[in-house]
Write a protein that holds these residues in place. Structure first.
Motif, PDB file in Angstrom:
ATOM      1  N   GLU A  43       7.926 -27.935  12.514  1.00  0.00           N
ATOM      2  CA  GLU A  43       8.603 -26.988  11.918  1.00  0.00           C
ATOM      3  C   GLU A  43       8.837 -25.718  12.887  1.00  0.00           C
ATOM      4  OE1 GLU A  43       8.590 -24.922   7.567  1.00  0.00           O
ATOM      5  OE2 GLU A  43       7.550 -26.968   7.624  1.00  0.00           O
ATOM      6  N   LEU A  45       8.242 -21.616  13.643  1.00  0.00           N
ATOM      7  CA  LEU A  45       7.722 -20.443  13.073  1.00  0.00           C
ATOM      8  C   LEU A  45       8.087 -19.338  14.088  1.00  0.00           C
ATOM      9  CD1 LEU A  45       5.372 -19.290  11.090  1.00  0.00           C
ATOM     10  CD2 LEU A  45       3.795 -19.690  13.147  1.00  0.00           C
ATOM     11  N   ASP A  49       6.244 -13.615  12.852  1.00  0.00           N
ATOM     12  CA  ASP A  49       5.195 -13.953  12.021  1.00  0.00           C
ATOM     13  C   ASP A  49       3.819 -13.992  12.260  1.00  0.00           C
ATOM     14  OD1 ASP A  49       7.097 -14.709   9.880  1.00  0.00           O
ATOM     15  OD2 ASP A  49       7.561 -16.501  10.396  1.00  0.00           O
ATOM     16  N   ARG A  54       2.369 -10.876  10.471  1.00  0.00           N
ATOM     17  CA  ARG A  54       1.333 -11.628  10.235  1.00  0.00           C
ATOM     18  C   ARG A  54       0.706 -11.105   8.994  1.00  0.00           C
ATOM     19  NH1 ARG A  54      -3.556 -13.004  14.552  1.00  0.00           N
ATOM     20  NH2 ARG A  54      -1.663 -13.468  15.836  1.00  0.00           N
ATOM     21  N   ARG A  78      -1.184 -23.429  15.090  1.00  0.00           N
ATOM     22  CA  ARG A  78      -1.597 -23.732  13.787  1.00  0.00           C
ATOM     23  C   ARG A  78      -2.029 -22.534  13.309  1.00  0.00           C
ATOM     24  NH1 ARG A  78      -4.388 -28.273  14.811  1.00  0.00           N
ATOM     25  NH2 ARG A  78      -2.773 -29.557  14.290  1.00  0.00           N
ATOM     26  N   TRP A  81      -2.439 -19.220   7.600  1.00  0.00           N
ATOM     27  CA  TRP A  81      -1.754 -19.078   6.268  1.00  0.00           C
ATOM     28  C   TRP A  81      -1.025 -20.303   5.814  1.00  0.00           C
ATOM     29  CZ3 TRP A  81      -1.176 -16.247  10.639  1.00  0.00           C
ATOM     30  CH2 TRP A  81       0.068 -16.158  11.075  1.00  0.00           C
ATOM     31  N   ARG A  82      -0.641 -21.000   6.667  1.00  0.00           N
ATOM     32  CA  ARG A  82       0.181 -22.161   6.546  1.00  0.00           C
ATOM     33  C   ARG A  82      -0.337 -23.665   6.549  1.00  0.00           C
ATOM     34  NH1 ARG A  82       5.492 -20.605   8.678  1.00  0.00           N
ATOM     35  NH2 ARG A  82       6.859 -21.721   7.325  1.00  0.00           N
ATOM     36  N   PHE A  87       3.237 -25.930  14.510  1.00  0.00           N
ATOM     37  CA  PHE A  87       4.580 -25.234  14.252  1.00  0.00           C
ATOM     38  C   PHE A  87       5.114 -24.994  15.811  1.00  0.00           C
ATOM     39  CE2 PHE A  87       2.669 -24.287  10.082  1.00  0.00           C
ATOM     40  CZ  PHE A  87       3.674 -24.473   9.158  1.00  0.00           C
TER      41      PHE A  87
END
Length: 134
Positions: A43, A45, A49, A54, A78, A81-82, A87
């Protein structure tokens, strides 16, 4: 923190950048090949972010710089918060993967722009031996 680039003996294997954590987590040639083929399914990001948007207390837990078969490099991260998924890092506000001509540019971006000071994993593409890309 002092950083060192530790290239492998064979360019199809993985090299690592060492921080205080040492050589922990460097992957073998087999893992690098798997990583490179599965890599394009991650995915996206957006870079914002990781910088201006952030979340408070959020951090990058893992950073990878991967070489595509075209010779270009991209960053995968990595974040705390996800969850545990990796990503691709996209442009600040565009839904495209950010590409770099040289691995050194991607490394500099991770350290300076994202403020990351951990181990950065470098995954060269198997079969490519272009010293100018480093």
């Amino acid at each position: 923190m002092m950083r060192h680039i530790v290239p492998s003996l064979d360019s199809s294997q993985t090299a690592c950048i060492l921080g205080n954590a040492g050589v922990q987590g460097c992957t073998s040639e087999n893992n690098t090949n798997r990583y490179m083929t599965d890599d394009m399914e991650l995915e996206l990001l957006l870079e914002r972010d990781l910088t201006t948007m952030r979340p408070p207390g959020g951090s990058i837990t893992d950073a990878h710089v991967c070489q595509q078969e075209s010779g270009k490099w991209h960053i995968n991260v990595r974040v705390s918060w996800r969850g545990t998924a990796l990503f691709h890092v996209g442009f600040y506000d565009k839904k495209r993967i950010r590409l770099y001509k040289k691995v050194s540019s991607a490394l500099r971006h991770i350290i300076v722009s994202y403020g990351y000071d951990g181990v950065i994993y470098v995954h060269p593409s198997p079969g490519l031996k272009d010293d100018a890309a480093f």
